[in-house]
Motif scaffolding. Structure first.
Motif, mmCIF file in Angstrom:
data_model
loop_
_atom_site.group_PDB
_atom_site.id
_atom_site.type_symbol
_atom_site.label_atom_id
_atom_site.label_comp_id
_atom_site.label_asym_id
_atom_site.label_seq_id
_atom_site.Cartn_x
_atom_site.Cartn_y
_atom_site.Cartn_z
ATOM 1 N N PRO A 19 -9.168 64.902 42.779
ATOM 2 C CA PRO A 19 -9.699 63.570 42.437
ATOM 3 C C PRO A 19 -10.552 63.604 41.174
ATOM 4 N N GLY A 20 -10.370 62.569 40.359
ATOM 5 C CA GLY A 20 -11.172 62.425 39.151
ATOM 6 C C GLY A 20 -10.679 63.209 37.960
ATOM 7 N N GLU A 21 -9.642 64.037 38.130
ATOM 8 C CA GLU A 21 -9.153 64.882 37.050
ATOM 9 C C GLU A 21 -7.848 64.324 36.479
ATOM 10 N N VAL A 22 -7.717 64.339 35.174
ATOM 11 C CA VAL A 22 -6.471 63.933 34.530
ATOM 12 C C VAL A 22 -5.489 65.086 34.623
ATOM 13 N N ARG A 23 -4.324 64.803 35.153
ATOM 14 C CA ARG A 23 -3.315 65.834 35.366
ATOM 15 C C ARG A 23 -1.948 65.339 34.901
ATOM 16 N N GLY A 24 -1.099 66.272 34.543
ATOM 17 C CA GLY A 24 0.286 65.949 34.300
ATOM 18 C C GLY A 24 1.022 65.852 35.621
ATOM 19 N N ALA A 25 1.974 64.920 35.690
ATOM 20 C CA ALA A 25 2.715 64.723 36.939
ATOM 21 C C ALA A 25 4.117 64.225 36.640
ATOM 22 N N ALA A 26 5.003 64.467 37.581
ATOM 23 C CA ALA A 26 6.294 63.783 37.615
ATOM 24 C C ALA A 26 6.074 62.534 38.457
ATOM 25 N N LEU A 27 6.099 61.378 37.824
ATOM 26 C CA LEU A 27 5.741 60.130 38.488
ATOM 27 C C LEU A 27 7.009 59.386 38.908
ATOM 28 N N TRP A 28 7.234 59.341 40.220
ATOM 29 C CA TRP A 28 8.341 58.580 40.790
ATOM 30 C C TRP A 28 7.858 57.151 41.071
ATOM 31 N N THR A 29 8.660 56.172 40.680
ATOM 32 C CA THR A 29 8.413 54.786 41.055
ATOM 33 C C THR A 29 9.662 54.298 41.772
ATOM 34 N N VAL A 30 9.524 54.082 43.075
ATOM 35 C CA VAL A 30 10.663 53.676 43.902
ATOM 36 C C VAL A 30 10.380 52.268 44.417
ATOM 37 N N ARG A 31 11.233 51.337 44.052
ATOM 38 C CA ARG A 31 11.092 49.959 44.530
ATOM 39 C C ARG A 31 11.988 49.770 45.744
ATOM 40 N N LEU A 32 11.396 49.191 46.784
ATOM 41 C CA LEU A 32 12.079 48.997 48.058
ATOM 42 C C LEU A 32 12.222 47.506 48.345
ATOM 43 N N ASP A 33 13.235 47.151 49.123
ATOM 44 C CA ASP A 33 13.358 45.767 49.568
ATOM 45 C C ASP A 33 12.514 45.567 50.822
ATOM 46 N N ALA A 34 12.613 44.406 51.421
ATOM 47 C CA ALA A 34 11.761 44.073 52.568
ATOM 48 C C ALA A 34 11.994 44.985 53.755
ATOM 49 N N GLY A 35 13.171 45.579 53.860
ATOM 50 C CA GLY A 35 13.470 46.508 54.954
ATOM 51 C C GLY A 35 13.300 47.956 54.579
ATOM 52 N N ALA A 36 12.698 48.219 53.412
ATOM 53 C CA ALA A 36 12.454 49.564 52.889
ATOM 54 C C ALA A 36 13.725 50.229 52.376
ATOM 55 N N GLY A 37 14.762 49.432 52.077
ATOM 56 C CA GLY A 37 15.930 49.959 51.390
ATOM 57 C C GLY A 37 15.636 50.145 49.912
ATOM 58 N N VAL A 38 16.205 51.176 49.300
ATOM 59 C CA VAL A 38 15.928 51.485 47.900
ATOM 60 C C VAL A 38 16.614 50.469 46.978
ATOM 61 N N ARG A 39 15.814 49.834 46.102
ATOM 62 C CA ARG A 39 16.354 48.906 45.104
ATOM 63 C C ARG A 39 16.500 49.571 43.739
ATOM 64 N N SER A 40 15.504 50.377 43.343
ATOM 65 C CA SER A 40 15.564 51.043 42.045
ATOM 66 C C SER A 40 14.675 52.279 42.073
ATOM 67 N N VAL A 41 14.988 53.211 41.145
ATOM 68 C CA VAL A 41 14.238 54.464 41.052
ATOM 69 C C VAL A 41 13.939 54.746 39.584
ATOM 70 N N ASP A 42 12.702 55.091 39.287
ATOM 71 C CA ASP A 42 12.309 55.501 37.942
ATOM 72 C C ASP A 42 11.535 56.816 38.067
ATOM 73 N N LEU A 43 11.789 57.731 37.151
ATOM 74 C CA LEU A 43 11.086 59.017 37.157
ATOM 75 C C LEU A 43 10.793 59.421 35.722
ATOM 76 N N ARG A 44 9.548 59.776 35.461
ATOM 77 C CA ARG A 44 9.173 60.255 34.129
ATOM 78 C C ARG A 44 7.876 61.038 34.238
ATOM 79 N N ARG A 45 7.635 61.891 33.244
ATOM 80 C CA ARG A 45 6.358 62.594 33.183
ATOM 81 C C ARG A 45 5.269 61.625 32.751
ATOM 82 N N ALA A 46 4.072 61.788 33.333
ATOM 83 C CA ALA A 46 2.957 60.911 32.974
ATOM 84 C C ALA A 46 1.638 61.607 33.266
ATOM 85 N N ARG A 47 0.606 61.169 32.571
ATOM 86 C CA ARG A 47 -0.752 61.581 32.913
ATOM 87 C C ARG A 47 -1.240 60.682 34.049
#
Length: 480
Positions: free
Chosen positions: A141-169
């Motif tokens: 906590p509180g530290e800036v780190r490099g990460a592989a950041l997944w962003t997964v968008r789900l529909d109302a039933g938690a089905g996968v709508r879209s996936v994004d992945l990129r490196r980020a601080r």
């Protein structure tokens, strides 16, 4: 336990007083557990930790939090959940170990030798030097780190709508522990970042059941510190929050596997479907152990409805372990494997969420980062994939052997000198006058002889042997 998720912990991880319990150092030596890191590895880790690489993309405004066992510092994952129209947005940051451990480096070679972090009651034997695994690469906590950041968008039933992945601080805003998060969930006071965890977690669990996933969720036998010093054994069932949190990891593993299969390159975690004869045997046992098995219900649905306070249901759970055999790592190179699925998950699945603690996740994440960016993975990375299954299989065997030996030694140590005493126990399996029992107190699991042993029954047993050197405990049913 859900595949690929760390769902148990040693509640206390002190360095035990001398002779307070079994000699875990001797057990580590017996199974050739790597101990000290070579000087070249430590020097390389210190150099990287002094100036860890950071991606250009700044996502430090995303209020991520980590959710882990109490006391954890090797923090692989940070999460943030939000509503997204009629559905949900899952942001999941994974420690960027790929940038910190260059291929072909001394760190890389040592990680391949170790395979994974090994946890014991007295201490951890880490995959990477602690200056990285609990420092510069950990999502503290509180530290800036490099990460592989997944962003997964789900529909109302938690089905996968879209996936994004990129490196980020990224910057984690808090380090949360399972018991505290469970208490907050029960009180309705969860932090904003994980306020939706029960809702999304349950939807994903329901979705998994619909896919036919098989989740054993069995209580775990753990070695912990005893009051006044020394060791004891406890049996602990996973908290609901652990299951919800595991579903976020499993979701990420599923979308990672989809990326790999679509891109024709990667490394899957596979598990064959349960054999029909094993399912049929379990179905026959169900009414004998008081387990309802509705017509047409898949095994996973039946297991999800068990009452783990009922000894008969615990015995049924013990027998259900036969459904999940044959886990492996399966490379993808071109055409998909004949059976790319994981029976425990109910879908194709890959390990990508624990790179600080498991070798294979670093490689899986690097493959996914390349594919998500529309690139072919680096040839060196691709060439390494076929080598990983054997490395991980060897590491898994060693880890299981050490964990079993520590528990066996502790059981014998707790009971040494008490031969002839009687204990209350539950029979969890039995066949031909022999079986396995679990004592009410202490939480010892051992072989037992006796005519008429029935799975799920309560019995009185007498301790026949407790040999610390051989790590052996034997009981006999009283009156047998």
């Amino acid at each position: 336990m859900s595949a690929g998720a760390r769902s148990t912990w040693n509640p206390v991880v002190p360095r035990w007083p001398e002779r307070a319990g079994p000699d875990v150092d001797a057990i580590r030596a017996e199974f050739d557990v790597p101990e000290e890191f070579p000087a070249a590895v430590l020097a390389e880790a210190a150099r990287i930790a002094a100036g860890p690489p950071l991606p250009d993309l700044d996502a430090t405004d995303l209020p991520l939090v980590t959710v882990d066992p109490p006391g954890s510092r090797d923090l692989d994952q940070a999460v943030h959940l939000a509503r997204d129209g009629g559905g949900y947005r899952v942001s999941y940051a994974i420690a960027d170990v790929g940038s910190a451990v260059p291929p072909g480096s001394a760190l890389d070679a040592e990680a391949r030798r170790r395979g994974q972090t090994l946890y014991a009651p007295d201490r951890r034997t880490p995959l990477h030097p602690e200056v990285l695994s609990e420092g510069a690469a950990s999502l503290l906590p509180g530290e800036v780190r490099g990460a592989a950041l997944w962003t997964v968008r789900l529909d109302a039933g938690a089905g996968v709508r879209s996936v994004d992945l990129r490196r980020a601080r990224v910057r984690s805003h808090a380090r949360l522990a399972y018991p505290d998060v469970q208490a907050q969930a029960d009180a309705g006071t969860l932090p904003d970042a994980v306020a939706l965890l029960p809702e999304v977690g349950r939807l994903l669990q329901e979705q998994a059941a619909d896919r036919g996933a098989i989740e054993l969720g069995s209580p775990d036998q753990e070695v912990v510190s005893a009051d006044g010093g020394g060791w004891t054994l406890v049996t602990r069932a996973p908290l609901p929050v652990e299951g919800w949190n595991a579903q976020i990891s499993l979701l990420t593993g599923r979308v990672a596997a989809r990326l790999m299969l679509d891109g024709g390159v990667g490394l899957l975690r596979t598990l064959p479907r349960a054999r029909p004869e094993d399912v049929a045997r379990l179905r026959r046992l169900a009414p004998l152990l008081g387990v309802a098995w509705p017509a047409g219900a898949a095994p996973g649905r039946v297991l999800a409805g068990l009452d783990l306070t009922d000894p008969r249901h615990l015995a049924f759970l013990e027998e259900a372990a036969a459904l999940l055999r044959g886990a492996a790592y399966t490379p993808v190179d071109g055409d998909p494997p004949e059976d790319p699925g994981h029976a425990g998950v109910g879908a194709p699945y890959a390990h990508v969420t624990a790179p600080l603690r498991r070798l294979v996740d670093r490689f899986g994440t690097e493959v996914c980062l390349a594919l998500a960016a529309g690139r072919e993975p680096d040839p060196t990375l691709r060439a390494a994939l076929p080598e990983l299954p054997a490395l991980m299989a060897a590491s898994d065997r060693r880890t299981r052997a050490v964990e079993r030996a520590v528990v066996d030694a502790t059981e014998a140590w707790l009971l040494a000198g008490r031969e002839g005493e009687e204990f209350d126990a539950v029979v969890v399996d039995a066949d031909g006058g022999r079986g396995t029992v679990v004592l009410d107190e202490p939480a010892v699991r051992a072989r037992c002889a006796g005519a008429g042993l029935e799975p799920g029954s309560r019995v009185r047993v007498r301790l026949e042997e407790a040999d610390v050197a051989r790590r052996s405990v034997r009981f006999a049913a009283v009156g047998a």
